[in-house]
Design a protein around this motif. Structure first.
Motif, short mmCIF file in Angstrom:
data_model
loop_
_atom_site.label_atom_id
_atom_site.label_comp_id
_atom_site.label_asym_id
_atom_site.label_seq_id
_atom_site.Cartn_x
_atom_site.Cartn_y
_atom_site.Cartn_z
N TRP A 19 15.06 -21.04 -63.36
CA TRP A 19 14.42 -19.72 -63.29
C TRP A 19 12.97 -19.80 -63.73
O TRP A 19 12.07 -19.29 -63.07
N TYR A 22 11.06 -21.86 -60.85
CA TYR A 22 10.87 -21.29 -59.52
C TYR A 22 10.45 -19.83 -59.54
O TYR A 22 9.65 -19.40 -58.72
N VAL A 23 11.02 -19.04 -60.42
CA VAL A 23 10.70 -17.62 -60.43
C VAL A 23 9.46 -17.35 -61.27
O VAL A 23 8.55 -16.67 -60.83
N LEU A 54 22.07 -23.39 -57.58
CA LEU A 54 21.85 -22.16 -58.34
C LEU A 54 20.62 -21.45 -57.83
O LEU A 54 20.50 -20.23 -57.91
N ILE A 55 19.70 -22.24 -57.29
CA ILE A 55 18.46 -21.69 -56.77
C ILE A 55 18.60 -21.48 -55.28
O ILE A 55 18.87 -22.41 -54.54
N LYS A 56 18.45 -20.23 -54.86
CA LYS A 56 18.56 -19.94 -53.43
C LYS A 56 17.17 -19.61 -52.90
O LYS A 56 16.52 -18.70 -53.38
N VAL A 57 16.75 -20.37 -51.93
CA VAL A 57 15.47 -20.11 -51.30
C VAL A 57 15.74 -19.59 -49.91
O VAL A 57 16.60 -20.10 -49.21
N ARG A 58 15.01 -18.58 -49.53
CA ARG A 58 15.16 -18.18 -48.13
C ARG A 58 13.81 -17.79 -47.57
O ARG A 58 12.90 -17.41 -48.30
N LEU A 59 13.73 -17.89 -46.29
CA LEU A 59 12.49 -17.64 -45.60
C LEU A 59 12.63 -16.33 -44.86
O LEU A 59 13.53 -16.16 -44.05
N ASP A 60 11.74 -15.41 -45.16
CA ASP A 60 11.84 -14.08 -44.55
C ASP A 60 10.87 -14.00 -43.38
O ASP A 60 9.80 -13.45 -43.50
N HIS A 61 11.28 -14.58 -42.26
CA HIS A 61 10.42 -14.61 -41.09
C HIS A 61 11.32 -14.88 -39.89
O HIS A 61 12.29 -15.61 -40.00
N ILE A 63 11.12 -16.76 -37.53
CA ILE A 63 11.24 -18.17 -37.20
C ILE A 63 12.42 -18.83 -37.93
O ILE A 63 12.98 -19.82 -37.46
N LEU A 67 14.70 -22.20 -36.91
CA LEU A 67 14.69 -23.46 -37.64
C LEU A 67 16.10 -23.84 -38.07
O LEU A 67 16.50 -25.01 -38.02
N GLU A 68 16.84 -22.82 -38.47
CA GLU A 68 18.21 -23.04 -38.90
C GLU A 68 19.05 -23.61 -37.75
O GLU A 68 19.76 -24.61 -37.91
N GLU A 71 18.11 -27.17 -36.96
CA GLU A 71 18.64 -28.16 -37.89
C GLU A 71 20.10 -28.48 -37.54
O GLU A 71 20.52 -29.63 -37.57
N TRP B 19 9.57 -23.42 -44.48
CA TRP B 19 11.00 -23.69 -44.30
C TRP B 19 11.26 -25.17 -44.48
O TRP B 19 12.19 -25.58 -45.18
N LEU B 54 6.65 -14.99 -47.69
CA LEU B 54 7.67 -15.34 -46.71
C LEU B 54 8.81 -16.06 -47.41
O LEU B 54 9.95 -16.03 -46.97
N LYS B 56 11.28 -16.45 -50.44
CA LYS B 56 11.89 -15.69 -51.53
C LYS B 56 12.83 -16.60 -52.29
O LYS B 56 13.75 -17.16 -51.71
N ARG B 58 15.50 -17.10 -55.49
CA ARG B 58 16.39 -16.27 -56.30
C ARG B 58 17.35 -17.17 -57.04
O ARG B 58 17.81 -18.17 -56.51
N ASP B 60 20.88 -17.71 -58.58
CA ASP B 60 22.21 -17.16 -58.38
C ASP B 60 23.16 -17.79 -59.39
O ASP B 60 24.00 -18.59 -59.04
#
Lengths: 317, 317
Positions: A19, A22-23, A54-61, A63, A67-68, A71, B19, B54, B56, B58, B60
């Motif tokens: 935390w 990253y945060v 424990l760390i969740k990263v996500r891309l808010d776009h 695209i 990409l997912e 992969e 990403w 872009l 985020k 978190r 968890d």
DNA sequence: TCTGTTTGTGGGTAATTGCTCATGAGCGAA
DNA sequence: TTCGCTCATGAGCAATTACCCACAAACAGA
């Protein structure tokens, strides 16, 4: 029990370190001093937090989805290059998006300073991609055509791309002054003995990258429309299990080259070996689903540029 | 990409790079070579992706200590929602952690399929939380603002959150085209008679959940900084026992709304009834200790998102 | 108690990343 | 056209991080 709680405590620490890292954006040194541990331990906790997800990263776009999918495709078919472009459900174009992405990838290769050999196939999709290329000066590279550019009637085939490409990017280019299909294996061998063709054939083996279209079969397949095959031949091929073609090379649903006589009449350069060459297929759309899937299954290609909808189909198949 | 100078294309690239870096775990060197750019450019794209929010991140994982504190807080103040995030002693930010956790909770509500009414207050903390929201499509929900979004000078107030929120999550939204404070009770009643305001007022009573900031008082309180109150008025209020405000509603150390004329001039929607609505306060930091404690004591809020240090204070008080 | 194994620790070092600076391309105004 | 502005770029360098290694503590089994 004691061990369980200790492990949990360590995960807690990992979460806290993760935390802070990253945060809160602190460095591992700062984390170490606030948590009263060494920097190395802080690093371990951070990487543990990542490893334990424990760390969740996500891309808010938009695209991100592409990409997912890419992969997943890469893993499923062991690809070395994947590019997924967003689908536009409202468009009926079979090249929109693919052409631009293909051009971008071609440009990426041509930008290299060390000399490369770039091979191209033919087809409407590839032509559309070439049309998107900016003008460049690439005297260090060589571009060659994997397929003949002579139509069945002796004229230049419509979707011959090598000259359009050479027009845009100034590089030495090696066309194939042959038809895609000839009448017999003897004719093919005779034509291949020409010194001009010989050098092109040899170049094909040492290509660094190849861009090819994926041809579907059927009454309105490109090979029929362009007059290389008549509908009866096409029907016979399909009965024999043909699922698609790349540069004229016919393959079945498993992506294996057909044994029949048809492939003996194909005058194209053999597809470069996938062990050493990146062979990128460009295709999208329902009509190409089966052919593309077969090509991927049989490792005819080890790279693909397609769209979201097609990628989903390929994954679900 | 024929036109590489396009801003949108650049954001796409940033998303790609971000990403590859954060999700796929590649190094910037690898990203640079696959995207055909220099390492420095790759690094810039990655940091652009971060700067443009872009990416985020978190955490968890329920940190045992935070859970423990949260449970005690829940019992002590009869709360229906508690979220405690780790404290970062070295950071001076008043929103770090709270914003991310707030966004996560908002998202949790918005993910529901049955339609809800979500109310928001205003303030820097809430704005920071909204900025962490991913883009979503929520046509089934309605979001409404509990407070006016007009500044004392007639301009839009700085920390108006409803429009930022509607921008991220596509839902019907109901702003309050009023200032937070007006000059008299008559003016307030007059303004509240507008049909647009009427519907928002009614919506406030049926809100399922509300997210509000907790305003502290003092010479550098938000209400002063934003020009709604001058320092003398503020001093007078504090002499009268004011301890904090939520959406402009002033309350004393016991969390009771002040009787004085000030609250008659507040044009905000009344806080939704805590019997039927989850009203979640977001606040952390020493400056908010007293106000937050008072709000909890008086049951102005029945949910809280705060940090460890603040939670400890609240428990010891 | 002894011993092999597992797990965590700190030191050291190579790899990776962030930042600043000088440069040049692109673009609008004069 | 030229000037001035903005902005992306690549290089170099400093900060930060990841990995490897040897060692010590905890622990389980004999």
């Amino acid at each position: 029990m004691a061990k369980r709680t200790e492990t949990a405590g360590r995960l807690d620490d990992a979460a806290r370190a993760g935390w802070l890292y990253y945060v809160a954006g602190r460095t591992q040194d700062e984390i170490a001093s606030t948590m009263g541990i060494s920097r190395q331990s802080a690093q371990r906790l951070v990487s543990l937090a990542v490893a334990e997800r424990l760390i969740k990263v996500r891309l808010d776009h938009p695209i991100a989805e592409c990409l997912e999918l890419g992969e997943q495709l890469r893993k499923k078919f062991g690809l070395v290059h994947v590019d997924i472009v967003p689908s536009d459900p409202g468009s009926s174009s079979t090249t929109i998006g693919i052409a631009e992405a293909g051009a971008a990838e071609i440009e990426r290769w041509l930008k290299k300073s060390e000399p490369i050999v770039l091979a191209v196939g033919t087809g409407r999709t590839l032509k559309a991609a070439i049309d998107q290329l900016p003008t460049m000066e690439c005297p260090q590279h060589r571009i060659m055509s994997l397929t003949g550019n002579i139509g069945p009637d002796g004229s230049a085939a419509y979707y011959n791309v090598i000259f359009s490409m050479a027009d845009a990017v100034k590089a030495r280019h090696y066309p194939m002054p042959l038809p895609v299909l000839v009448s017999s294996i003897e004719e093919r061998d005779l034509l291949h003995k020409q010194s001009l063709v010989q050098s092109t054939l040899q170049l094909g083996r040492q290509a660094d990258v190849a861009f090819v279209g994926i041809g579907e079969l059927g009454a309105d397949a490109p090979l029929c429309l362009d007059g290389f095959l008549d509908p009866e031949e096409m029907a016979r091929l399909m009965e024999d299990g043909a699922a698609g073609e790349i540069c004229g090379w016919m393959f079945d649903r498993d992506g294996k080259l057909l044994d029949g006589s048809i492939n003996e009449r194909v005058a194209s350069v053999p597809l470069p070996p996938r062990e050493t060459t990146t062979v990128i297929g460009l295709a999208k759309g329902k009509r190409k689903y089966l052919a593309l899937l077969a090509a991927l299954r049989g490792r005819m290609i080890n790279g693909v540029i397609t769209d979201e909808a097609t990628a989903r189909y390929l994954l679900s198949a």
